[in-house]
Design a protein around this motif. Structure first.
Motif, PDB file in Angstrom:
ATOM      1  N   UNK A 147      84.859  82.033  25.031  1.00 13.22           N
ATOM      2  CA  UNK A 147      84.553  80.805  24.087  1.00 13.22           C
ATOM      3  C   UNK A 147      83.636  81.168  22.844  1.00 13.22           C
ATOM      4  N   UNK A 148      82.394  82.294  22.899  1.00 13.04           N
ATOM      5  CA  UNK A 148      81.807  82.337  21.838  1.00 13.04           C
ATOM      6  C   UNK A 148      82.780  83.188  20.633  1.00 13.04           C
ATOM      7  N   UNK A 149      83.700  83.889  21.234  1.00 15.81           N
ATOM      8  CA  UNK A 149      84.389  84.449  20.146  1.00 15.81           C
ATOM      9  C   UNK A 149      85.506  83.364  19.652  1.00 15.81           C
ATOM     10  N   UNK A 150      86.036  82.643  20.418  1.00 18.25           N
ATOM     11  CA  UNK A 150      86.789  81.470  19.963  1.00 18.25           C
ATOM     12  C   UNK A 150      86.089  80.518  18.882  1.00 18.25           C
ATOM     13  N   UNK A 151      84.764  80.403  19.166  1.00 18.05           N
ATOM     14  CA  UNK A 151      84.141  79.581  18.046  1.00 18.05           C
ATOM     15  C   UNK A 151      83.980  80.218  16.847  1.00 18.05           C
ATOM     16  N   UNK A 152      83.594  81.435  16.896  1.00 17.89           N
ATOM     17  CA  UNK A 152      83.551  82.325  15.469  1.00 17.89           C
ATOM     18  C   UNK A 152      84.761  82.222  14.785  1.00 17.89           C
ATOM     19  N   UNK A 153      85.745  82.484  15.533  1.00 16.58           N
ATOM     20  CA  UNK A 153      87.164  82.753  14.957  1.00 16.58           C
ATOM     21  C   UNK A 153      87.576  81.214  14.278  1.00 16.58           C
ATOM     22  N   UNK A 154      87.225  80.050  15.111  1.00 11.91           N
ATOM     23  CA  UNK A 154      87.505  78.673  14.376  1.00 11.91           C
ATOM     24  C   UNK A 154      86.610  78.442  13.354  1.00 11.91           C
ATOM     25  N   UNK A 155      85.463  79.049  13.209  1.00 14.78           N
ATOM     26  CA  UNK A 155      84.495  78.682  11.794  1.00 14.78           C
ATOM     27  C   UNK A 155      85.101  79.574  11.003  1.00 14.78           C
ATOM     28  N   UNK A 156      85.378  80.710  11.007  1.00  9.84           N
ATOM     29  CA  UNK A 156      85.786  81.710   9.961  1.00  9.84           C
ATOM     30  C   UNK A 156      87.425  81.053   9.380  1.00  9.84           C
ATOM     31  N   UNK A 157      87.921  80.957  10.421  1.00  7.98           N
ATOM     32  CA  UNK A 157      89.358  80.352   9.677  1.00  7.98           C
ATOM     33  C   UNK A 157      89.353  79.048   9.331  1.00  7.98           C
ATOM     34  N   UNK A 158      88.754  77.950   9.790  1.00  7.56           N
ATOM     35  CA  UNK A 158      88.615  76.789   9.220  1.00  7.56           C
ATOM     36  C   UNK A 158      88.146  76.575   7.855  1.00  7.56           C
ATOM     37  N   UNK A 159      86.883  77.282   7.674  1.00  8.46           N
ATOM     38  CA  UNK A 159      86.039  77.124   6.615  1.00  8.46           C
ATOM     39  C   UNK A 159      86.947  77.958   5.469  1.00  8.46           C
ATOM     40  N   UNK A 160      87.608  79.173   5.764  1.00  7.87           N
ATOM     41  CA  UNK A 160      88.223  79.741   4.874  1.00  7.87           C
ATOM     42  C   UNK A 160      89.428  79.099   4.293  1.00  7.87           C
ATOM     43  N   UNK A 161      90.227  78.489   5.422  1.00  5.62           N
ATOM     44  CA  UNK A 161      91.336  77.610   4.637  1.00  5.62           C
ATOM     45  C   UNK A 161      90.748  76.621   4.022  1.00  5.62           C
ATOM     46  N   UNK A 162      89.723  76.102   4.279  1.00  5.43           N
ATOM     47  CA  UNK A 162      89.164  74.717   3.656  1.00  5.43           C
ATOM     48  C   UNK A 162      88.698  75.225   2.188  1.00  5.43           C
ATOM     49  N   UNK A 163      88.253  76.519   2.131  1.00  8.48           N
ATOM     50  CA  UNK A 163      87.837  76.937   0.674  1.00  8.48           C
ATOM     51  C   UNK A 163      89.123  77.164  -0.166  1.00  8.48           C
ATOM     52  N   UNK A 164      89.989  77.817   0.316  1.00  6.59           N
ATOM     53  CA  UNK A 164      91.378  77.935  -0.335  1.00  6.59           C
ATOM     54  C   UNK A 164      92.032  76.650  -0.619  1.00  6.59           C
ATOM     55  N   UNK A 165      92.240  75.696   0.237  1.00  8.39           N
ATOM     56  CA  UNK A 165      92.910  74.394  -0.091  1.00  8.39           C
ATOM     57  C   UNK A 165      91.896  73.660  -1.061  1.00  8.39           C
ATOM     58  N   UNK A 166      90.674  73.854  -0.894  1.00  6.70           N
ATOM     59  CA  UNK A 166      89.827  72.802  -1.853  1.00  6.70           C
ATOM     60  C   UNK A 166      90.100  73.225  -3.489  1.00  6.70           C
ATOM     61  N   UNK A 167      90.501  74.241  -3.420  1.00  7.76           N
ATOM     62  CA  UNK A 167      91.053  74.678  -5.064  1.00  7.76           C
ATOM     63  C   UNK A 167      92.122  73.716  -5.536  1.00  7.76           C
ATOM     64  N   UNK A 168      92.973  73.174  -4.525  1.00  6.20           N
ATOM     65  CA  UNK A 168      93.976  72.259  -4.813  1.00  6.20           C
ATOM     66  C   UNK A 168      93.890  70.995  -4.969  1.00  6.20           C
ATOM     67  N   UNK A 169      92.468  70.462  -4.426  1.00  6.56           N
ATOM     68  CA  UNK A 169      92.197  69.294  -4.555  1.00  6.56           C
ATOM     69  C   UNK A 169      91.152  68.812  -5.552  1.00  6.56           C
ATOM     70  N   UNK A 170      91.713  68.173  -6.700  1.00 10.39           N
ATOM     71  CA  UNK A 170      90.957  67.740  -7.749  1.00 10.39           C
ATOM     72  C   UNK A 170      89.514  66.996  -7.238  1.00 10.39           C
ATOM     73  N   UNK A 171      88.594  67.433  -7.937  1.00  8.14           N
ATOM     74  CA  UNK A 171      87.272  66.803  -7.762  1.00  8.14           C
ATOM     75  C   UNK A 171      86.409  67.415  -6.607  1.00  8.14           C
ATOM     76  N   UNK A 172      86.832  68.459  -6.052  1.00  2.00           N
ATOM     77  CA  UNK A 172      86.284  69.196  -4.985  1.00  2.00           C
ATOM     78  C   UNK A 172      85.076  69.868  -5.752  1.00  2.00           C
ATOM     79  N   UNK A 173      83.806  69.591  -5.246  1.00  3.14           N
ATOM     80  CA  UNK A 173      82.570  70.377  -5.958  1.00  3.14           C
ATOM     81  C   UNK A 173      82.610  71.704  -5.818  1.00  3.14           C
ATOM     82  N   UNK A 174      81.811  72.449  -6.443  1.00  7.01           N
ATOM     83  CA  UNK A 174      81.732  73.864  -6.610  1.00  7.01           C
ATOM     84  C   UNK A 174      80.863  74.249  -5.381  1.00  7.01           C
ATOM     85  N   UNK A 175      79.800  73.365  -5.272  1.00 10.36           N
ATOM     86  CA  UNK A 175      78.785  73.324  -4.328  1.00 10.36           C
ATOM     87  C   UNK A 175      79.384  73.460  -2.855  1.00 10.36           C
TER      88      UNK A 175
END
Length: 179
Positions: free
Chosen positions: A105-133
Motif C-alpha cells: 500500500x505505501x509503495x502504491x501511494x508513492x507511485x500514485x503521487x509520482x505518476x499523477x503529479x508528473x502527468x499533471x505537470x506534462x498535461x498542464x503545459x497544454x492547458x492555457x492559463x495554468x499558472x507557473x506556480x
C-alpha cells in the motif's frame, strides 16, 4: 572499457561495471525514444502532411515523449501489481492477505503521487492559463515526495530499524524519553 581491454585484467571493479551498465542502458533508452519520435515524425509527415505543422509543435512533441516515458514504466508497474493481486487473492488466511496488502500500500501511494503529479505537470503545459506556480509545485511534489517516503517505506517498516531509531532518539537530547 577500453582501459580494461587494454590491461587485460580478469576482473572489473563493481563501480566500473555499474557505471558502464548505467550509461549503456540510459543511452540505449534515450536512443529508443529518439527512434520512436523519428518514426512518429515520419508517420505524420507522410500520412498527414497538411497537419504536420500543427501536430509537430514543441508543446505536442514534449508531451508525447514525456507521457511515453511515463506510460511504459507505469504499464509494467501495473502489470506487476495485477500479478501481486492475483497472488494475494490465493492466500487463504486473512492475516496473510492483510500483511501483503500492507506491504504494497505505501509503495502504491508513492507511485500514485509520482505518476499523477508528473502527468499533471506534462498535461498542464497544454492547458492555457495554468499558472507557473502550480507547475512548480507539482514538480516539487513529484521529485521530493517519493524521496522522502523511501526511508519510511523501506526502513521504518522493519521492526529492528524502528527499535534502533527509537533507542537513538531516546538517548538524544532532541526527544528525551524514558531511559
Amino acid at each position: 572499457m577500453l582501459a580494461v581491454f587494454r590491461s587485460n585484467p580478469h576482473t572489473v571493479s563493481f563501480s566500473a561495471c555499474f557505471t558502464q551498465t548505467y550509461f549503456f542502458l540510459a543511452l540505449a533508452s534515450i536512443e529508443s525514444f529518439i527512434l520512436l519520435l523519428m518514426a512518429y515524425d515520419r508517420y505524420v509527415a507522410i500520412c498527414h502532411p497538411l497537419h504536420y505543422p500543427a501536430r509537430m509543435t514543441i508543446s505536442y512533441v514534449s508531451l508525447s515523449v514525456g507521457l511515453s516515458i511515463l506510460l511504459i514504466p507505469l504499464f509494467l508497474i501495473l502489470l506487476s501489481y495485477v500479478k501481486i493481486l492475483l497472488s494475494v487473492l490465493r492466500i487463504s488466511s486473512s492475516a496473510g492477505r492483510a500483511k501483503a496488502v500492507s506491504t504494497c500500500s505505501s509503495h502504491l501511494l508513492v507511485i500514485s503521487v509520482f505518476f499523477l503529479t508528473t502527468a499533471g505537470v506534462f498535461i498542464s503545459y497544454r492547458i492555457p492559463g495554468t499558472s507557473v506556480d502550480s507547475r512548480v509545485m507539482g514538480s516539487v511534489i513529484q521529485n521530493v515526495f517519493p524521496a522522502l517516503m523511501n526511508p519510511i517505506i523501506y526502513c521504518l517498516r522493519t521492526k529492528e530499524i524502528r527499535d534502533s531509531l527509537a533507542k537513538t532518539l531516546n538517548k538524544s537530547s532532541i526527544f528525551p524519553g524514558s531511559k
